[in-house]
Design an enzyme around this catalytic site. Structure first.
Site, PDB file in Angstrom:
ATOM      1  N   CYS A 186      13.455 -17.375 -18.584  1.00 39.98           N
ATOM      2  CA  CYS A 186      13.970 -18.241 -17.514  1.00 39.98           C
ATOM      3  C   CYS A 186      15.461 -17.982 -17.327  1.00 39.98           C
ATOM      4  O   CYS A 186      16.172 -17.676 -18.290  1.00 39.98           O
ATOM      5  CB  CYS A 186      13.779 -19.720 -17.859  1.00 39.98           C
ATOM      6  SG  CYS A 186      12.075 -20.269 -18.030  1.00 39.98           S
ATOM      7  N   CYS A 226       7.342 -23.334 -24.871  1.00 42.04           N
ATOM      8  CA  CYS A 226       7.516 -22.614 -23.612  1.00 42.04           C
ATOM      9  C   CYS A 226       7.142 -23.535 -22.472  1.00 42.04           C
ATOM     10  O   CYS A 226       6.046 -24.102 -22.450  1.00 42.04           O
ATOM     11  CB  CYS A 226       6.665 -21.340 -23.562  1.00 42.04           C
ATOM     12  SG  CYS A 226       6.990 -20.343 -22.084  1.00 42.04           S
ATOM     13  N   PHE A 284      -3.386  -3.249   0.606  1.00 41.49           N
ATOM     14  CA  PHE A 284      -2.961  -3.503  -0.774  1.00 41.49           C
ATOM     15  C   PHE A 284      -3.747  -4.698  -1.300  1.00 41.49           C
ATOM     16  O   PHE A 284      -3.198  -5.664  -1.810  1.00 41.49           O
ATOM     17  CB  PHE A 284      -1.456  -3.752  -0.859  1.00 41.49           C
ATOM     18  CG  PHE A 284      -0.612  -2.696  -0.176  1.00 41.49           C
ATOM     19  CD1 PHE A 284      -0.268  -1.530  -0.845  1.00 41.49           C
ATOM     20  CD2 PHE A 284      -0.182  -2.872   1.128  1.00 41.49           C
ATOM     21  CE1 PHE A 284       0.505  -0.555  -0.222  1.00 41.49           C
ATOM     22  CE2 PHE A 284       0.587  -1.912   1.762  1.00 41.49           C
ATOM     23  CZ  PHE A 284       0.932  -0.748   1.087  1.00 41.49           C
ATOM     24  N   ASP A 299       0.084  -7.075   1.447  1.00 38.75           N
ATOM     25  CA  ASP A 299       0.579  -7.630   0.186  1.00 38.75           C
ATOM     26  C   ASP A 299       0.996  -6.481  -0.722  1.00 38.75           C
ATOM     27  O   ASP A 299       0.371  -6.211  -1.755  1.00 38.75           O
ATOM     28  CB  ASP A 299      -0.491  -8.492  -0.487  1.00 38.75           C
ATOM     29  CG  ASP A 299       0.006  -9.149  -1.770  1.00 38.75           C
ATOM     30  OD1 ASP A 299       1.230  -9.210  -1.971  1.00 38.75           O
ATOM     31  OD2 ASP A 299      -0.833  -9.581  -2.582  1.00 38.75           O
ATOM     32  N   CYS A 348       6.907  -9.982  -2.755  1.00 39.64           N
ATOM     33  CA  CYS A 348       7.562 -10.454  -3.974  1.00 39.64           C
ATOM     34  C   CYS A 348       8.991  -9.929  -4.067  1.00 39.64           C
ATOM     35  O   CYS A 348       9.600  -9.977  -5.135  1.00 39.64           O
ATOM     36  CB  CYS A 348       6.757 -10.039  -5.213  1.00 39.64           C
ATOM     37  SG  CYS A 348       6.543  -8.247  -5.388  1.00 39.64           S
TER      38      CYS A 348
END
Length: 394
Positions: free
Chosen positions: A57, A131, A262, A326, A352
């Site tokens: 993170c 976590c 994709f 994608d 992304c």
């Protein structure tokens, strides 16, 4: 002189209006002349004891409002670099402890097994005791894995652990260990039975070798169980997947004939109305989608096709009422250049990487497409990783 932090940069540093940077600062914090951060209204107490050392993170010090703002700013900044603007909707944030797939490191050091994420910008390993991003089922396997790996991981060696929540339980692939002989096989079988592991595989460098899989492992997409190859790509959380699927369905409307490019295992192809053509370069993934669609009698036609080397031509694109893209982080430049000259009424683009998306969006807009809206999705909670779905129309 004290300055206010006004935004968070791409790598997580807070920035003031006059360009001063400060690590672990949130919008509304004050930065003193000496460089000290004075927490403001959007600076929360990080919930995890390992933050900020653990590299899993980067943004646990941001509250949800400022984390959502960070995601929006990343996308708006990438668009502005290409001279583009559009409606950016409020981000859909996945809750804590919902990541259903993760890659962890394991090492044998000073006689004990450590498992976790690497420190930020370092190869040092953080041995996680809690976590806040992993789904509980994934984290529950960490402690038992320390015991199992003590048999196989010795001499300051490292292994890589790929954990995924499948329909039948946890799918576990381990790279970097050797486990030969009857005693090793019995230990693996006992571990899997004791902890509900759906599949256990080892990759020594020649590809995954399955050591335990009492029934074929699947992942349900669009209501259809799909055979899951080793280390398959899935959206990181179920909530993130649902948000992206909803945005894609909205983006294509009631299109009758759709191309899903994709396509992977069929995250979108199996959730779309009408007839679907699915193109994908990964052979195992497209064969799994083909088998699942046939078994469920879904109207999905699959093709094993490298869309970087052999994108759909403009003429091929024009056969469809809508197209879904994608691509991986590099984007889909070769395919988008063909699409820019097509007459497809609607395009739903899932990305992304805001930078490669904005580059591709600029190509489409130069081809007289309009970027209608963007739906950001924050499924990599508290990280600087940003995802989105967008609609383009003629």
């Amino acid at each position: 002189m004290t300055d206010m932090i006004v935004r968070v940069a791409a790598r997580g540093d807070g920035i003031t209006a006059n360009g001063r940077h400060a690590a672990l600062a949130a919008p509304g914090d004050m930065l003193t002349a000496e460089g000290q951060v004075v927490p403001g209204p959007h600076h929360q107490m990080p919930p995890c004891r390992h933050f900020p050392v653990c590299g899993g993170c980067q943004l646990q010090h941001l509250d949800d409002e400022s984390y959502a703002g960070f995601i929006t700013d990343r996308i708006a900044g990438a668009l502005a670099a290409q001279g583009l603007t559009t409606e950016i909707r409020p981000p859909a944030l996945s809750p804590p402890r919902t990541r259903r797939r993760a890659a962890l490191q394991a090492e044998s050091k000073s006689g004990r097994i450590r498992i976790g994420f690497s420190e930020g910008s370092s190869h040092s390993l953080v041995d996680i005791q809690e976590c806040w991003i992993l789904a509980p089922a994934l984290f529950a396997l960490v402690a038992p894995l320390r015991g199992l790996l003590a048999r196989f991981l010795r001499g300051n060696r490292r292994a890589r652990l790929h954990l995924t929540e499948a329909d039948q339980g946890i799918d576990l692939l381990i790279e970097g260990i050797e486990a030969e002989g009857l005693a090793a096989a019995e230990a693996i079988t006992d571990f899997c039975q004791r902890h509900g592991v759906a599949r256990f595989a080892i990759d020594t460098g020649l590809g995954p070798e399955t050591r335990w899989e009492p029934e074929p492992v699947t992942i349900t997409l669009g209501g259809v169980p799909v055979p899951m190859p080793h280390n398959s790509f899935l959206q990181a959380t179920r909530e993130g997947e649902a948000a992206l699927v909803a945005a894609v369905r909205e983006g294509i409307g009631q299109a009758g004939t759709i191309a899903d490019l994709f396509a992977g295992l069929g995250t979108f192809a199996l959730s779309l109305p009408g007839r679907v053509y699915a193109g994908e370069a990964a052979r195992d993934a497209i064969l799994s989608l083909k088998a699942a669609a046939a078994r469920a009698q879904r109207p999905v036609f699959t093709e094993h096709r490298d869309l970087f080397r052999r994108p759909l031509t403009t003429a091929e694109c024009d056969r469809f009422d809508a197209i879904v893209l994608d691509p991986p982080r590099a984007g889909a430049r070769e395919q988008v250049e063909q699409l820019a000259g097509a007459k497809v009424p609607a395009i739903a683009y899932v990305s992304c990487n805001p930078s490669s998306f904005a580059r591709d969006a600029e190509i489409l807009c130069k081809g007289d497409y309009r970027l209608d809206w963007i739906q950001p999705v924050g499924q990599f909670r508290w990280s600087s990783h940003v995802e989105l779905a967008a609609r383009f129309s003629r």
